[in-house]
Design a protein around this motif. Structure first.
Motif, PDB file in Angstrom:
ATOM      1  N   GLN A   1       4.295 -11.691   7.629  1.00 52.39           N
ATOM      2  CA  GLN A   1       5.494 -12.451   7.969  1.00 52.39           C
ATOM      3  C   GLN A   1       6.770 -11.754   7.526  1.00 52.39           C
ATOM      4  OE1 GLN A   1       5.099 -16.412   6.367  1.00 52.39           O
ATOM      5  NE2 GLN A   1       3.002 -16.646   7.122  1.00 52.39           N
ATOM      6  N   GLY A   2       6.650 -10.714   6.709  1.00 47.65           N
ATOM      7  CA  GLY A   2       7.831 -10.028   6.220  1.00 47.65           C
ATOM      8  C   GLY A   2       8.540 -10.830   5.143  1.00 47.65           C
ATOM      9  N   ASP A   3       9.826 -10.523   4.952  1.00 54.59           N
ATOM     10  CA  ASP A   3      10.595 -11.092   3.853  1.00 54.59           C
ATOM     11  C   ASP A   3      11.729 -12.022   4.301  1.00 54.59           C
ATOM     12  OD1 ASP A   3       9.242  -9.294   1.881  1.00 54.59           O
ATOM     13  OD2 ASP A   3      10.330  -7.744   2.996  1.00 54.59           O
ATOM     14  N   LEU A   4      11.969 -12.135   5.603  1.00 56.56           N
ATOM     15  CA  LEU A   4      13.173 -12.816   6.065  1.00 56.56           C
ATOM     16  C   LEU A   4      12.937 -14.088   6.856  1.00 56.56           C
ATOM     17  CD1 LEU A   4      15.238  -9.677   7.197  1.00 56.56           C
ATOM     18  CD2 LEU A   4      15.328 -10.888   5.008  1.00 56.56           C
TER      19      LEU A   4
ATOM     20  N   ASP B   1     -11.786   3.975  11.063  1.00 62.20           N
ATOM     21  CA  ASP B   1     -11.496   2.880  10.134  1.00 62.20           C
ATOM     22  C   ASP B   1     -10.766   3.359   8.884  1.00 62.20           C
ATOM     23  OD1 ASP B   1     -11.323   0.407   8.980  1.00 62.20           O
ATOM     24  OD2 ASP B   1     -13.459   0.167   8.585  1.00 62.20           O
ATOM     25  N   ASN B   2      -9.757   4.213   9.078  1.00 63.49           N
ATOM     26  CA  ASN B   2      -9.000   4.682   7.914  1.00 63.49           C
ATOM     27  C   ASN B   2      -7.491   4.519   8.091  1.00 63.49           C
ATOM     28  OD1 ASN B   2      -8.611   6.649   9.815  1.00 63.49           O
ATOM     29  ND2 ASN B   2      -9.584   8.304   8.660  1.00 63.49           N
ATOM     30  N   GLY B   3      -7.075   3.752   9.085  1.00 61.17           N
ATOM     31  CA  GLY B   3      -5.658   3.491   9.264  1.00 61.17           C
ATOM     32  C   GLY B   3      -5.202   2.312   8.418  1.00 61.17           C
ATOM     33  N   SER B   4      -3.894   2.085   8.389  1.00 63.25           N
ATOM     34  CA  SER B   4      -3.352   0.992   7.589  1.00 63.25           C
ATOM     35  C   SER B   4      -2.145   0.383   8.300  1.00 63.25           C
ATOM     36  CB  SER B   4      -2.929   1.490   6.205  1.00 63.25           C
ATOM     37  OG  SER B   4      -2.312   0.461   5.477  1.00 63.25           O
ATOM     38  N   VAL B   5      -2.078  -0.960   8.309  1.00 67.36           N
ATOM     39  CA  VAL B   5      -0.961  -1.644   8.982  1.00 67.36           C
ATOM     40  C   VAL B   5      -0.291  -2.689   8.099  1.00 67.36           C
ATOM     41  CG1 VAL B   5      -1.760  -1.315  11.352  1.00 67.36           C
ATOM     42  CG2 VAL B   5      -2.615  -3.252  10.025  1.00 67.36           C
ATOM     43  N   VAL B   6      -0.704  -2.834   6.858  1.00 67.10           N
ATOM     44  CA  VAL B   6      -0.159  -3.885   6.000  1.00 67.10           C
ATOM     45  C   VAL B   6       1.355  -3.734   5.867  1.00 67.10           C
ATOM     46  CG1 VAL B   6      -0.160  -4.875   3.679  1.00 67.10           C
ATOM     47  CG2 VAL B   6      -2.315  -4.182   4.742  1.00 67.10           C
ATOM     48  N   ARG B   7       1.809  -2.558   5.540  1.00 65.72           N
ATOM     49  CA  ARG B   7       3.246  -2.326   5.382  1.00 65.72           C
ATOM     50  C   ARG B   7       3.964  -2.408   6.729  1.00 65.72           C
ATOM     51  NH1 ARG B   7       6.897   2.125   5.058  1.00 65.72           N
ATOM     52  NH2 ARG B   7       8.572   1.713   3.544  1.00 65.72           N
ATOM     53  N   LEU B   8       3.353  -1.833   7.750  1.00 66.40           N
ATOM     54  CA  LEU B   8       3.970  -1.827   9.079  1.00 66.40           C
ATOM     55  C   LEU B   8       4.262  -3.239   9.567  1.00 66.40           C
ATOM     56  CD1 LEU B   8       4.812  -0.412  11.730  1.00 66.40           C
ATOM     57  CD2 LEU B   8       2.400  -0.533  12.435  1.00 66.40           C
ATOM     58  N   ARG B   9       3.322  -4.149   9.391  1.00 62.12           N
ATOM     59  CA  ARG B   9       3.523  -5.524   9.847  1.00 62.12           C
ATOM     60  C   ARG B   9       4.774  -6.131   9.226  1.00 62.12           C
ATOM     61  NH1 ARG B   9      -2.727  -6.926   8.482  1.00 62.12           N
ATOM     62  NH2 ARG B   9      -3.673  -6.600  10.547  1.00 62.12           N
ATOM     63  N   SER B  10       4.951  -5.932   7.931  1.00 62.09           N
ATOM     64  CA  SER B  10       6.114  -6.478   7.232  1.00 62.09           C
ATOM     65  C   SER B  10       7.403  -5.849   7.728  1.00 62.09           C
ATOM     66  CB  SER B  10       5.990  -6.250   5.723  1.00 62.09           C
ATOM     67  OG  SER B  10       4.867  -6.902   5.191  1.00 62.09           O
ATOM     68  N   LEU B  11       7.392  -4.535   7.911  1.00 59.42           N
ATOM     69  CA  LEU B  11       8.596  -3.847   8.371  1.00 59.42           C
ATOM     70  C   LEU B  11       9.021  -4.344   9.745  1.00 59.42           C
ATOM     71  CD1 LEU B  11       7.778  -0.160   7.292  1.00 59.42           C
ATOM     72  CD2 LEU B  11       9.216  -1.825   6.099  1.00 59.42           C
ATOM     73  N   VAL B  12       8.063  -4.506  10.642  1.00 59.02           N
ATOM     74  CA  VAL B  12       8.375  -4.992  11.994  1.00 59.02           C
ATOM     75  C   VAL B  12       8.928  -6.410  11.927  1.00 59.02           C
ATOM     76  CG1 VAL B  12       7.357  -5.666  14.209  1.00 59.02           C
ATOM     77  CG2 VAL B  12       6.749  -3.475  13.171  1.00 59.02           C
ATOM     78  N   ALA B  13       8.288  -7.281  11.154  1.00 55.72           N
ATOM     79  CA  ALA B  13       8.758  -8.658  11.033  1.00 55.72           C
ATOM     80  C   ALA B  13      10.175  -8.712  10.484  1.00 55.72           C
ATOM     81  CB  ALA B  13       7.812  -9.451  10.134  1.00 55.72           C
ATOM     82  N   ASN B  14      10.500  -7.850   9.531  1.00 59.18           N
ATOM     83  CA  ASN B  14      11.847  -7.834   8.960  1.00 59.18           C
ATOM     84  C   ASN B  14      12.901  -7.438   9.988  1.00 59.18           C
ATOM     85  OD1 ASN B  14      11.002  -8.658   6.448  1.00 59.18           O
ATOM     86  ND2 ASN B  14      10.966  -6.610   5.556  1.00 59.18           N
TER      87      ASN B  14
END
Length: 395
Positions: free
Chosen positions: A334-337, A374-387
């Motif tokens: 959901q990000g921070d905003l 199975d070695n990619g990561s999207v945790v940070r990306l999701r937040s950045l996009v939502a922001n």
């Protein structure tokens, strides 16, 4: 004039019956800064350059209008490269939980067939309670505990040993395992995300409805909404974004990635297995924002939508609604905003759905981060996009 209006309504209805995306609008028309919103391109392209993901589809809606819809990178790297398309079909992984399973459960609740405080052993007699080791006191697991991940069930199950013991697929044997497996804590006292909760809910849905979860969700959710690309076990594997390349050389494409769903549940499972497109998910999100109805088709009552997306009384500290994540440790997508009413869910394969009722904004980010190894990561990306999306809202 009346005949003309009826004709237009008929054409619209036919269009949605055969599958259709939401109407489009410019970001400016929906009160968003277009230049600010376009900054998501750089965010996603950097993730691709860093090999966090091979590609992505991003769809953003506001006030039930699509304001941004774009594909990035590649849907497939092996055995040959293929460009991502906005219409590609994704393995949603755990987004299955709220969209198919929890929604189906709430439909049955509205029909008077179940209630949140029902004990699970009312439907599965062998379903064991929590037993306090010191006092021997028993605490029954209830439906609300399954929906909020506070049941005490372990997070997952040992797929290889279960397959060796019971064969594959073996959904009834898996339910027997879940019914008797050791509970980790007393129900309603601790949040522990568990796929076993939603496989149990699937069994109850199927028992009450007399249909498979695939049949029930199609008949009561996806078909009425015109979500023609949303299904379990898609008939056309070639239209699906591939996920992992397994050790035996099998490329999973159109076959669910989640091992419990794939091996033990025959690819129809309450925890994972649903496939969909960004356009179809936008329609589902519009239904949720419209208090349970879309295109004159009611799926849920307004009361059910409110109940699903509100922290239940006494469960506020866990941060989970009924199938939906509001503010648990898993809600960073959901990000921070976005505001406190925001809810959503993510999927292991790299998928994410965020819905903010306050601004009537939806962020759908579908990636194939598990392709091919199975070695990619999207945790940070999701937040950045939502922001970026939240910051572009001007009103």
């Amino acid at each position: 004039m009346k005949l003309f209006s009826f004709f237009i309504y008929f054409l619209i209805s036919i269009g949605f019956a055969h599958g259709q995306s939401l109407p489009s609008a410019t970001p400016q028309e929906m009160g968003m800064n277009a230049d600010k919103l376009a900054q998501v391109d750089q965010v996603i392209e950097e993730a691709i350059d860093n090999k966090d993901i091979p590609g992505a589809v991003l769809l953003i809606t506001r006030h039930n209008r699509t304001v941004y819809r774009k594909a990035y990178g590649y849907s497939q790297l092996f055995p040959q490269k293929r460009k991502m398309e906005v219409t590609d079909v994704f393995d949603l992984a755990s987004i299955t939980k709220p969209v198919a399973t929890a929604t189906s459960l709430m439909i049955l609740l509205e029909q008077g067939k179940i209630r949140l405080l029902d004990k699970v052993n009312h439907y599965i007699p062998s379903f064991a309670p929590w037993i306090d080791k010191s006092t021997k006191e028993k605490s029954d697991i209830r439906i609300i505990h399954l929906l909020t991940h506070t049941s005490g069930l372990p997070p997952y199950a040992p797929v290889d040993s279960l397959k060796k013991r019971y064969g594959s697929p073996a959904p009834d044997s898996l339910i027997h395992y879940i019914a008797t497996v050791e509970r980790h804590h007393a129900p309603g006292t601790y949040f522990k995300y568990s796929c076993l909760n939603f496989i149990t809910l699937q069994h109850i849905i199927e028992k009450l409805s007399g249909q498979t979860l695939q049949e029930f969700s199609h008949q009561n959710i996806f078909k009425p909404l015109g979500m023609t690309h949303t299904t379990y076990r898609p008939s056309s594997a070639s239209s699906c974004v591939p996920t992992e390349l397994l050790e035996d050389g099998t490329l999973l494409q159109g076959t669910v990635h989640d091992p419990l769903a794939r091996v033990m549940m025959g690819c129809i499972s309450g925890n994972a297995g649903l496939y969909s497109t960004a356009d179809d998910l936008a329609i589902f999100a519009a239904m949720m924002l419209n208090n349970g109805q879309f295109n004159n088709r009611r799926i849920l009552s307004a009361a059910s939508v409110r109940t699903m997306t509100t922290l239940p009384s006494g469960y506020e500290k866990f941060g989970r609604g009924l199938g939906w994540d509001l503010n648990s440790a898993y809600s960073s997508n959901q990000g921070d905003l976005f505001g406190p009413q925001t809810y959503g869910h993510t999927g292991y394969t790299g998928t994410s759905l965020v819905i903010d009722p306050q601004t009537r904004t939806v962020v759908i980010l579908l990636t194939n981060r598990v392709h091919p190894h199975d070695n990619g990561s999207v945790v940070r990306l999701r937040s950045l996009v939502a922001n970026v999306v939240a910051a572009s809202i001007q009103d």
